[in-house]
Motif scaffolding. Structure first.
Motif, PDB file in Angstrom:
ATOM      1  N   GLN A  88       0.850  -1.177  -0.073  1.00 28.91           N
ATOM      2  CA  GLN A  88      -0.028   0.010   0.047  1.00 28.91           C
ATOM      3  C   GLN A  88       0.824   1.120   0.094  1.00 28.91           C
ATOM      4  O   GLN A  88       1.940   1.183   0.580  1.00 28.91           O
ATOM      5  N   GLU A  89       0.284   2.220  -0.496  1.00 22.80           N
ATOM      6  CA  GLU A  89       0.807   3.526  -0.715  1.00 22.80           C
ATOM      7  C   GLU A  89       1.336   4.218   0.544  1.00 22.80           C
ATOM      8  O   GLU A  89       2.516   4.446   1.070  1.00 22.80           O
ATOM      9  N   SER A  90       0.377   3.710   1.639  1.00 27.68           N
ATOM     10  CA  SER A  90       0.630   4.428   2.848  1.00 27.68           C
ATOM     11  C   SER A  90       1.974   3.486   3.749  1.00 27.68           C
ATOM     12  O   SER A  90       2.688   4.035   4.364  1.00 27.68           O
ATOM     13  N   ILE A  92       4.708   2.234   2.144  1.00 26.57           N
ATOM     14  CA  ILE A  92       5.508   2.838   1.445  1.00 26.57           C
ATOM     15  C   ILE A  92       6.347   4.075   2.324  1.00 26.57           C
ATOM     16  O   ILE A  92       7.080   4.426   2.722  1.00 26.57           O
TER      17      ILE A  92
END
Lengths: 123, 598
Positions: A88-90, A92
């Motif tokens: 998930q982007e969060s 990263i």
């Protein structure tokens, strides 16, 4: 010159087995730990040249391990590759915040992983 | 004899005279009488305007006068009668209308499915229609009239207030405002309770104030609504569960998948000893299929994220022409192997900046170009773009097998792979096009498809144009949304300069240097500076006031040393305003206002 030493922290014996075989084939020396606490201990005592760190670990999770090492003057120079199934982007972003040097998601491409290891060790 | 003759002559003369006189008299006497007779006849025929004119100076003239008087009076009487008749007709009509309207209202009252009742503001029922008697379970109207609104309610309403108190309050409100609509729990004579909507309307009848109450039992409606609400919650939960399930399963699958894939790779790469050609072929097929499985898992994750609105776009300014060229280049080998021509047709220019999530755009183009190559056996695949007024239109066209008209509407449906058998190569997931569509729509674009069987297919999609100077709003709103979602801070800085008249004319030339100086002080890739004729916006994601103040200090320092080098320290002053989301402002406008004010 001594072989570079890589610490793998992962609670999946299969991952440790495969990564060890791959890294040893590329002439790295491998040590491993299967939970966050053991990983932290080995990072401090064995002083590896690079750490491949899973995120979802028993006892202490990968983010915490990463932060504890990166905020510690004595160990912050050890490059850390976060290694996880979560992409998930969060996640990263969180990785960036705790000071990780790279992020690799499962399933991984051996070439990419090796290139990252190589690149971080040359620095 | 002579005497007799004379006598007879005499007599004859006298007779003649008498006759003459008689007929003269007769003429004088009879004419007025005839006139009177005519008049009588005319009047009898209804001509009341007739006037008898007799000038005889005798009783007959008098008689005619009386006759005329009588006529006048008769005429008056007739007019009165006419008037009366008219009035009677009018009243009759009014009465008929009244009766009709009363009948209508009576029907409305008695046949209405709504319970309708009249009551006095001080709690007494005056009357109730059959529906009212039925809704409360009363025997008859007498029984109904003997009860008060409070009698027909439980002691307490659901909000805990005493029914009698609250009823009085509701009635008072209706009397004051003219009407009052509210929900009320009633209790039937048999003790059963029901929920109703009650409309109280004030009526004033000959100085008296009455209330009309319309009561409608909504227990069933409430029950159905509640049932629907519950079903909706259950569905939402199920949907959430589905998305969580996909997400968890996908993550859980990745670890064993990684181990298996790496195991096969190790053997294939000869790390675990040498293998023969046959073994290598088997393992290559296995590895390809593990890659396919990984793609399916990634697609599933993507679609579940798009559907549940959990995609976080990491937008930045991207040169879309460069991106397209790179992606197309990565497909050239595959195209050549299939004997296809893969061409790019971009307008000659210095690139085209768009504000997009680069990784997601790569995904969109990869899906669409890959799709075209897969379903094209000979000919070419063309990627082109065209600039429109407010958007950029991209077309990925091929000379492939095309899509049947009846299948076109289903193209973007997930998991659907109809009739088209790809000519070998990677097997799809049936998700690629729905993912592309979802990602394009997240970028506020649109996608459509045009196709003809055996001729080829065109996927055409748009993305909004990027105007650096008009995009502050979009940039800031995106940043606010991201900060809201991740529960983090966001700081907007507005930098302006006050300068002396001396450099008034050279400021525009200076602005580019100022922009570069500010930009150089933003170390994080996610920070953004926008240049405007009179001010600079700096959008710092994930920055609270303290970290923004650090950046501010750095920027001011850098600007001051720049002013020193160009020898302008005395002529230009920096104004730095900060606004922090969510503490000081909650949206674009508030952030800008606050930051400008400081």
């Amino acid at each position: 010159m001594d072989k570079a030493r890589v610490l793998i922290v992962d609670d999946e014996p299969g991952i440790i087995e495969m990564l060890t075989m791959r890294l040893e084939a590329c002439d790295y020396q491998v040590i491993s730990a299967s939970d966050g606490q053991e990983g932290l201990d080995k990072a401090r005592t064995e002083k590896p040249d690079l750490i491949i760190l899973d995120l979802m670990l028993p006892k202490i999770d990968g983010y915490k391990v990463c932060r504890m090492l990166k905020f510690d003057e004595r160990h912050k120079q050890i490059p850390i590759i976060l290694f996880t199934a979560r992409a998930q982007e969060s996640d990263i972003k969180l990785g960036e915040e705790v000071g990780a040097d790279a992020y690799i998601t499962k399933p991984f491409e051996p070439d990419i992983l090796l290139a990252k290891v190589d690149q971080l060790l040359k620095k | 004899m002579k005497l007799i003759f004379g006598f007879i002559l005499m007599a004859l003369i006298i007779l003649a005279i008498v006759i003459s006189i008689g007929s003269f008299l007769g003429l004088i006497l009879v004419k007025p009488i005839l006139k009177l007779r005519d008049a009588t006849e005319k009047v009898a025929l209804g001509n009341l305007d007739y006037k008898v004119e007799i000038k005889t100076n005798d009783e007959i003239e008098e008689l005619a006068g009386s006759f005329n008087l009588m006529l006048d009076s008769l005429k008056g009487t007739f007019t009165t009668i006419d008037k009366l008749n008219n009035e009677i007709a009018l009243r009759k009509k009014t009465e008929e209308n009244l009766n009709k309207s009363e009948e209508r209202y009576r029907l409305l009252f008695s046949e209405s499915r709504d319970a309708v009742m009249l009551l006095l503001p001080d709690n007494g029922f005056l009357s109730g229609n059959p529906a009212a008697i039925e809704i409360f379970g009363c025997r008859d109207e007498e029984d109904f009239k003997s009860r008060s609104p409070a009698d027909l309610s439980p002691e307490f309403q659901p909000d805990g207030s005493r029914s009698s108190d609250k009823a009085r309050e509701m009635i008072m409100l209706a009397v004051e405002k003219g009407s009052n609509l509210f929900e009320w729990t009633h209790r039937r004579v048999d003790g059963r309770e029901f929920i109703a909507t009650v409309l109280l309307s004030r009526l004033r009848i000959s100085g008296e104030t009455l209330l009309q109450a319309n009561v409608r039992d909504i227990t069933e409606r409430k029950r159905i609504l509640e049932e629907l609400r519950q079903k909706n919650i259950a569905l939402e939960k199920l949907d959430q569960l589905k998305n969580d399930f996909i997400s968890v399963v996908s993550h859980e699958l990745r670890t064993p998948l990684s181990i298996t894939k790496e195991g096969i790779s190790l053997v294939l790469d000869g790390v675990a000893g040498s293998i023969n050609l046959k073994q290598s072929k088997v393992l290559t097929t296995s590895k390809d299929n593990i890659d396919r499985l990984a793609r399916i898992i990634n697609s599933l994750l993507d679609i579940s994220k798009i559907e549940s609105g959990r995609v976080e776009l990491r937008k930045k300014v991207v040169d879309i022409e460069v991106l397209i060229k790179t992606i197309v280049a990565s497909f050239q080998i595959m195209a050549r192997e299939k004997g296809l021509e893969l061409r790019v047709n971009l307008p000659k220019g210095q690139g085209l900046n768009l504000y997009v999530d680069e990784d997601r755009m790569i995904q969109v183009f990869t899906n669409l170009i890959g799709n075209s190559l897969k379903f094209t056996e000979k000919g070419h695949v063309d990627v082109s773009l065209e600039q429109r007024e407010n958007e950029v239109e991209f077309t990925i066209g091929d000379t492939g097998i095309g899509i049947a008209a009846e299948d076109l509407p289903k193209v973007f449906t997930k998991f659907l792979q109809f009739g088209r058998s790809p000519g070998g190569g990677e097997k799809g997931t049936g998700l690629g096009l729905s993912i592309a569509k979802g990602l394009i729509e997240l970028h506020r674009g649109k996608i459509r498809v045009e196709s003809e069987l055996d001729k080829g297919t065109k996927f055409i999609f748009t993305l909004p144009k990027y105007h650096e100077n008009e995009n502050a709003r979009e940039h800031i709103e995106d940043a606010v949304e991201a900060a809201f979602k991740s529960n983090t801070h966001l700081t907007l800085a507005v930098v302006t300069f006050s300068y002396s008249d001396k450099i008034k004319d050279t400021y525009d030339g200076l602005a580019e240097d100022l922009f570069k100086t500010i930009k150089a002080q933003l170390y994080r890739g996610k920070d953004l500076v926008l240049k405007y004729p009179r001010e600079f916006f700096i959008i710092m994601r994930d920055s609270d006031k303290n970290s923004a103040l650090v950046v501010q200090g750095r920027i001011e320092q850098a600007l001051r040393s720049y002013f020193e080098t160009v020898n302008l320290s005395k002529d230009i002053k920096i104004n730095f305003g900060l606004a922090v989301y969510p503490e000081e402002a909650s949206n674009y406008q508030e952030l800008v206002n606050k930051a400008r004010l400081v």
